[in-house]
Design an enzyme around this catalytic site. Structure first.
Site, mmCIF file in Angstrom:
data_model
loop_
_atom_site.group_PDB
_atom_site.id
_atom_site.type_symbol
_atom_site.label_atom_id
_atom_site.label_comp_id
_atom_site.label_asym_id
_atom_site.label_seq_id
_atom_site.Cartn_x
_atom_site.Cartn_y
_atom_site.Cartn_z
ATOM 1 N N GLU A 165 0.819 -1.231 0.000
ATOM 2 C CA GLU A 165 0.000 0.000 0.000
ATOM 3 C C GLU A 165 0.853 1.283 0.000
ATOM 4 O O GLU A 165 0.383 2.356 0.349
ATOM 5 C CB GLU A 165 -0.990 0.102 1.186
ATOM 6 C CG GLU A 165 -1.767 -1.091 1.653
ATOM 7 C CD GLU A 165 -2.402 -1.978 0.626
ATOM 8 O OE1 GLU A 165 -1.737 -2.977 0.275
ATOM 9 O OE2 GLU A 165 -3.536 -1.743 0.199
ATOM 10 N N TYR A 167 3.517 1.879 1.855
ATOM 11 C CA TYR A 167 4.143 2.207 3.141
ATOM 12 C C TYR A 167 5.657 1.979 3.078
ATOM 13 O O TYR A 167 6.204 1.616 2.037
ATOM 14 C CB TYR A 167 3.501 1.372 4.259
ATOM 15 C CG TYR A 167 2.099 1.840 4.626
ATOM 16 C CD1 TYR A 167 1.870 3.139 5.104
ATOM 17 C CD2 TYR A 167 0.996 0.994 4.500
ATOM 18 C CE1 TYR A 167 0.588 3.560 5.437
ATOM 19 C CE2 TYR A 167 -0.292 1.416 4.844
ATOM 20 C CZ TYR A 167 -0.487 2.701 5.308
ATOM 21 O OH TYR A 167 -1.751 3.134 5.639
ATOM 22 N N ARG A 215 2.762 -8.849 3.916
ATOM 23 C CA ARG A 215 1.793 -8.271 2.965
ATOM 24 C C ARG A 215 2.585 -7.623 1.843
ATOM 25 O O ARG A 215 3.308 -6.637 2.057
ATOM 26 C CB ARG A 215 0.906 -7.260 3.702
ATOM 27 C CG ARG A 215 -0.153 -6.638 2.837
ATOM 28 C CD ARG A 215 -1.544 -7.029 3.310
ATOM 29 N NE ARG A 215 -2.557 -6.350 2.516
ATOM 30 C CZ ARG A 215 -3.339 -5.401 2.985
ATOM 31 N NH1 ARG A 215 -3.246 -5.022 4.251
ATOM 32 N NH2 ARG A 215 -4.238 -4.835 2.216
ATOM 33 N N HIS A 253 -1.557 3.951 -1.487
ATOM 34 C CA HIS A 253 -2.632 4.871 -1.093
ATOM 35 C C HIS A 253 -2.715 6.078 -2.017
ATOM 36 O O HIS A 253 -3.768 6.686 -2.156
ATOM 37 C CB HIS A 253 -2.442 5.327 0.354
ATOM 38 C CG HIS A 253 -2.834 4.270 1.348
ATOM 39 N ND1 HIS A 253 -3.962 3.501 1.212
ATOM 40 C CD2 HIS A 253 -2.237 3.848 2.482
ATOM 41 C CE1 HIS A 253 -4.046 2.651 2.225
ATOM 42 N NE2 HIS A 253 -3.007 2.839 3.002
ATOM 43 N N GLN A 340 -18.330 4.526 4.446
ATOM 44 C CA GLN A 340 -18.902 5.670 5.150
ATOM 45 C C GLN A 340 -18.684 5.658 6.663
ATOM 46 O O GLN A 340 -18.497 6.715 7.247
ATOM 47 C CB GLN A 340 -20.396 5.781 4.835
ATOM 48 C CG GLN A 340 -20.650 6.393 3.474
ATOM 49 C CD GLN A 340 -22.112 6.385 3.097
ATOM 50 O OE1 GLN A 340 -22.526 5.678 2.194
ATOM 51 N NE2 GLN A 340 -22.903 7.180 3.776
ATOM 52 N N ASP A 659 -28.264 10.083 5.654
ATOM 53 C CA ASP A 659 -27.775 8.971 4.849
ATOM 54 C C ASP A 659 -28.107 7.674 5.572
ATOM 55 O O ASP A 659 -28.569 7.677 6.717
ATOM 56 C CB ASP A 659 -26.288 9.091 4.506
ATOM 57 C CG ASP A 659 -25.411 9.097 5.725
ATOM 58 O OD1 ASP A 659 -25.888 8.737 6.808
ATOM 59 O OD2 ASP A 659 -24.233 9.466 5.598
HETATM 60 P P1 NAP Z 1 -28.058 17.037 -0.246
HETATM 61 O O1 NAP Z 1 -26.807 16.273 -0.195
HETATM 62 O O2 NAP Z 1 -28.457 17.860 0.907
HETATM 63 O O3 NAP Z 1 -27.978 17.955 -1.554
HETATM 64 C C1 NAP Z 1 -29.007 18.791 -1.934
HETATM 65 C C2 NAP Z 1 -28.571 19.620 -3.137
HETATM 66 O O4 NAP Z 1 -29.624 20.446 -3.488
HETATM 67 C C3 NAP Z 1 -27.384 20.465 -2.866
HETATM 68 O O5 NAP Z 1 -26.518 20.368 -3.976
HETATM 69 C C4 NAP Z 1 -27.956 21.858 -2.730
HETATM 70 O O6 NAP Z 1 -26.978 22.718 -3.274
HETATM 71 C C5 NAP Z 1 -29.219 21.803 -3.550
HETATM 72 N N1 NAP Z 1 -30.304 22.615 -3.008
HETATM 73 C C6 NAP Z 1 -30.689 22.740 -1.715
HETATM 74 N N2 NAP Z 1 -31.754 23.552 -1.610
HETATM 75 C C7 NAP Z 1 -32.058 23.935 -2.864
HETATM 76 C C8 NAP Z 1 -33.065 24.785 -3.419
HETATM 77 N N3 NAP Z 1 -33.958 25.378 -2.641
HETATM 78 N N4 NAP Z 1 -33.068 24.972 -4.743
HETATM 79 C C9 NAP Z 1 -32.154 24.371 -5.531
HETATM 80 N N5 NAP Z 1 -31.179 23.568 -5.075
HETATM 81 C C10 NAP Z 1 -31.134 23.355 -3.757
HETATM 82 O O7 NAP Z 1 -29.284 16.114 -0.528
HETATM 83 P P2 NAP Z 1 -29.478 14.935 -1.546
HETATM 84 O O8 NAP Z 1 -28.620 15.018 -2.741
HETATM 85 O O9 NAP Z 1 -30.943 14.931 -1.733
HETATM 86 O O10 NAP Z 1 -29.043 13.692 -0.749
HETATM 87 C C11 NAP Z 1 -29.762 13.311 0.377
HETATM 88 C C12 NAP Z 1 -28.898 12.499 1.233
HETATM 89 O O11 NAP Z 1 -28.756 11.190 0.742
HETATM 90 C C13 NAP Z 1 -27.554 13.125 1.271
HETATM 91 O O12 NAP Z 1 -27.414 13.880 2.437
HETATM 92 C C14 NAP Z 1 -26.647 12.020 1.193
HETATM 93 O O13 NAP Z 1 -25.940 11.841 2.401
HETATM 94 C C15 NAP Z 1 -27.459 10.776 0.938
HETATM 95 N N6 NAP Z 1 -26.895 10.180 -0.222
HETATM 96 C C16 NAP Z 1 -25.598 9.881 -0.159
HETATM 97 C C17 NAP Z 1 -24.987 9.378 -1.234
HETATM 98 C C18 NAP Z 1 -23.540 9.056 -1.186
HETATM 99 O O14 NAP Z 1 -22.910 9.017 -2.190
HETATM 100 N N7 NAP Z 1 -22.952 8.822 -0.051
HETATM 101 C C19 NAP Z 1 -25.691 9.163 -2.393
HETATM 102 C C20 NAP Z 1 -27.023 9.477 -2.432
HETATM 103 C C21 NAP Z 1 -27.615 10.006 -1.332
HETATM 104 P P3 NAP Z 1 -27.076 24.294 -3.296
HETATM 105 O O15 NAP Z 1 -27.789 24.671 -2.038
HETATM 106 O O16 NAP Z 1 -25.656 24.760 -3.366
HETATM 107 O O17 NAP Z 1 -27.817 24.584 -4.533
HETATM 108 FE FE1 SF4 Z 2 -17.354 0.042 5.918
HETATM 109 FE FE2 SF4 Z 2 -19.598 0.426 4.525
HETATM 110 FE FE3 SF4 Z 2 -18.477 -2.016 4.619
HETATM 111 FE FE4 SF4 Z 2 -19.632 -1.053 6.763
HETATM 112 S S1 SF4 Z 2 -20.645 -1.511 4.826
HETATM 113 S S2 SF4 Z 2 -17.633 -2.021 6.670
HETATM 114 S S3 SF4 Z 2 -19.173 1.135 6.588
HETATM 115 S S4 SF4 Z 2 -17.571 -0.194 3.744
#
Ligand code: NAP
Ligand code: SF4
Length: 674
Positions: A165, A167, A215, A253, A340, A659
């Site tokens: 990795e 190291y 490793r 890494h 996560q 999330d």
């Molecule tokens: P989010 O992460 O809170 O993003 C919302 C987006 O909408 C932001 O880009 C925001 O940017 C925009 N927004 C907010 N208010 C707005 C408005 N009034 N008008 C226009 N744009 C607006 O929410 P999400 O994308 O719905 O995701 C929800 C949750 O699901 C997330 O918090 C996330 O943790 C989870 N999720 C995670 C993943 C992952 O990859 N880990 C994938 C999918 C979902 P601006 O305010 O800058 O415009």
């Molecule tokens: Fe890590 Fe996600 Fe696997 Fe849990 S499910 S061990 S948080 S990668």
């Protein structure tokens, strides 16, 4: 007769026998640094009870300069040895075996004291290392040997010497990081001298009846990485120096190729380990993105390795091996490779856990004893929060009824699993479904729960989730505007040119969905081509000279947000770069700092900055709204108005930054208290 004969076969190491072919790979949990040795011991003992053959601890520093970060744990004093004895005793009492990993980070050590073969800073660290002189190198070897001897004194069954990795030991192997002209650099023999010397002297110090895993980086995935001939040469020398087992390391890494993220195909690197089979006489372990007993069995049956290493799957389910052996594989909580709660926590200096299993590394904090009194519990909402609460409560002996207005379990997980690169979410929904069944939860699907229906329950848990936020953009009711639910859930048709409003997790997911036709995660050759990975026998380090060659994007997409900052800043700490790189590879235009003025038949009209300057038309056939979410609390509010006190969890509780990790954690913790 078991479904997993290769996986469950014992492995005779001569002086000791491993009960099956599964190694729990090293993970930094942060537990050792808490100095709560009961908690550390419980973490490992729980996995020993789950029947894994051999566990490797998180990396222990051999000295201060080699620690991954200042204060990294190691065996420095008699007290440290006594503390580790608590862990090894508990593991042995549970019938397990445990080896301690010795991790010298070299130039990856996050501190000013870091040392390396040459004074070349790594791209992922702010600290330039000091070049070691001859005496300095001898000191590092002596410290590693001392750590191994102390591990034996502390009761460990072996050590793993971390040589991959990117190291310290890995840094000596290639000219990328080793510019020395003394006997520790230059020729291949000189570059390989340090790891071989370390293994030889560790073996001499610990005796013959002690497991010594090395490793070995089998594909560096960096420019000027090792050739395959060099890897084989080193493997043979390490065997000759006294290693018991060779483990596989994949990528440094600093490599710009994902190696363990969820979008990496399962068993993506087993072919690399397979190339080493037959080249050495000692057992070889393969690793990376192996997360079910069937995948592990296939890898072994096909002769890719003698053992498999799984690390994160043992956070998701401590009893992985036991359940596989007992014919209960469907009840193994799957690691979805999201990072996560494990790596993202580690890189934020938080204790690791698991999105799927919040008890991981919190075994002494969240206990799930049988309930003193069985209650009738209603759970409304079968998304991750409701499912985890229902399964946990039923597992404790409660009588649980789970309502959802949809016809299937999963809630938002059913959208996530449609995203190319997120296929692992299928397994998560399947596991919840099997667990609901096994725990005896009564399901009332296709049923919109009302306050009246909930009146007779002892406890009511509201996990009704979220609704999309209305961004109130003029023209958003036009026929060319869709919500992410229309696209991901209902499969609404989408045009060739798309503007996506909102660049949160869902915005990124929607773009992935709209630009990728056939998921590379399902096709190893395509994935390797997309990220520029090749055979190290043909190209140094396993990197293709032509670089990444992604498939042409399925659509032309523009992703927008109002904030002026870099898009995707809030994505996972260890995975955000992969999502951004993936979108860049698909020529997605990412624009921040916009105001949404209106939508018409031509597309989306925006201006920039507070002064609303530079009016611009983003030409688009379809506009998709991904503007965040708000809590769906109607039922909770109605119950409260009736004088009831429901428990509100998940998105229904707080929608911001929701999330699955928070939802499941909240569900399990609540159910543990009822
Ligand atoms: P989010 O992460 O809170 O993003 C919302 C987006 O909408 C932001 O880009 C925001 O940017 C925009 N927004 C907010 N208010 C707005 C408005 N009034 N008008 C226009 N744009 C607006 O929410 P999400 O994308 O719905 O995701 C929800 C949750 O699901 C997330 O918090 C996330 O943790 C989870 N999720 C995670 C993943 C992952 O990859 N880990 C994938 C999918 C979902 P601006 O305010 O800058 O415009
Ligand atoms: Fe890590 Fe996600 Fe696997 Fe849990 S499910 S061990 S948080 S990668």
């Amino acid at each position: 007769m078991t479904d997993y004969p290769h996986l469950l076969a014992p492995l005779d190491l001569g002086f000791t026998t491993l009960k099956n072919r599964v190694l729990m790979g090293s993970m930094h949990t942060g537990l050792e640094e808490t100095k709560d040795w009961n908690r550390v011991a419980e973490f490992y003992a729980e996995r020993a009870r789950g029947e894994v053959a051999l566990m490797v601890t998180g990396g222990m520093a051999p000295n201060r300069e080699g620690g991954v970060f200042p204060g990294a744990a190691g065996l420095f004093t008699a007290e440290d040895i006594a503390n580790h004895r608590v862990v090894t005793d508990r593991v042995h009492d549970a019938g397990g075996k445990i080896a301690m990993q010795i991790l010298h980070a070299g130039r990856y050590a996050y501190g000013k004291e870091c040392v390396a073969p040459s004074a070349i800073k790594s791209p992922i660290s702010p600290f330039a290392p000091a070049e070691l002189d001859e005496a300095g190198i001898e000191k590092q070897i002596a410290d590693i040997v001392t750590a191994a001897a102390r591990a034996r004194e502390a009761g460990y069954d072996g050590v793993e010497v971390m040589g991959s990795e990117g190291y310290f030991l890995n840094q000596f192997l290639v000219e990328h990081t080793n510019k020395r002209i003394d006997r520790w650099g230059g020729s291949l023999e000189n570059r390989q001298r340090l790891p071989v010397e370390v293994v030889r002297r560790v073996r001499a110090a610990v005796g013959d009846d002690f497991i010594l895993i090395y490793r070995l980086s089998m594909i560096d995935l960096i420019p000027q990485g090792q050739t395959w001939d060099e890897v084989v040469t080193l493997a043979r020398k390490i065997e000759g120096a006294g290693a018991t087992i060779l483990n596989t390391g994949i990528g440094w890494h600093e490599a710009r190729v994902p190696t363990i993220a969820t979008s990496v195909p399962r068993r993506a690197f087993a072919w690399v380990t397979q190339k080493l089979m037959g080249e050495v006489g000692i057992p070889v372990i393969t690793s990376n993105r192996i997360n079910t007993p069937q995948v592990a069995e296939d890898v072994l049956a096909e002769g890719c390795a003698d053992m498999v290493s799984m690390a994160r799957p043992f956070l998701a389910d401590a009893h992985f091996v036991r359940k596989a052996a007992e014919g209960r594989a469907a009840l193994i909580a799957p690691c979805i490779a999201c990072n996560q709660a494990c790596l993202d926590h580690t890189f934020s200096m938080k204790i690791a856990s698991c999105l799927v299993n919040p008890r991981a590394a919190h075994e002494t904090e969240i206990t799930l004893d049988p309930a003193a009194q069985a209650k009738r519990i209603a759970v409304v909402g079968a998304g991750p929060a409701g499912l985890s609460a229902a399964v946990t409560a039923a597992g404790r002996g409660h009588d649980v009824t789970l309502f959802d207005k949809a016809d299937s379990l999963g809630g938002q997980l059913n959208m996530a699993r449609r995203i190319p690169g997120k296929e692992e979410f299928h397994g998560l929904v399947d596991w919840f479904t099997a667990s609901v069944d096994a725990a005896g939860v009564t399901t009332r699907l296709g049923t919109e729960a009302t306050a009246a229906m909930l009146a007779d329950f002892d406890e009511v848990i509201i996990a009704t989730g979220v609704v999309p936020r209305d961004p109130s953009i003029p023209g958003q009711n036009g026929p060319n505007v869709l919500s992410y639910i229309d696209v991901l859930y209902h499969g609404a048709p989408v045009g060739d040119r798309v503007a996506v409003i909102g660049a949160g997790g869902i915005g990124f997911d929607v773009v992935e969905f709209l630009t990728v036709d056939d998921s590379p995660t399902e096709d190893l050759d395509e994935w390797m081509s997309e990220w520029g990975v090749g055979d190290p026998a043909q190209m140094r380090g396993g990197l293709r000279p032509e670089g990444p060659q992604p498939e042409a994007p399925a659509r032309k997409v523009t992703l927008l947000q109002r904030k002026a900052q870099k898009l995707g800043k809030g994505l996972g700490k260890t995975t955000g770069w992969i999502h951004r790189a993936s979108l860049r590879m698909r020529n997605v235009e990412m624009i921040g700092g916009v105001n949404y003025e209106r939508i018409d038949a031509d597309g989306l009209h925006v201006t920039y900055g507070e002064a609303r300057e530079n009016p611009t038309l983003i030409e688009a056939d379809t506009i998709v709204l991904c503007a965040g979410q708000l809590s769906e609390r109607d039922l909770a509010d109605a119950l409260q108005a009736n004088g009831q006190t429901p428990h509100v969890i998940g998105g229904a509780d707080v929608a911001a930054e929701l999330d699955a990790k928070r939802a499941i954690d909240q569900g399990v913790r609540l159910a543990a208290t009822l």
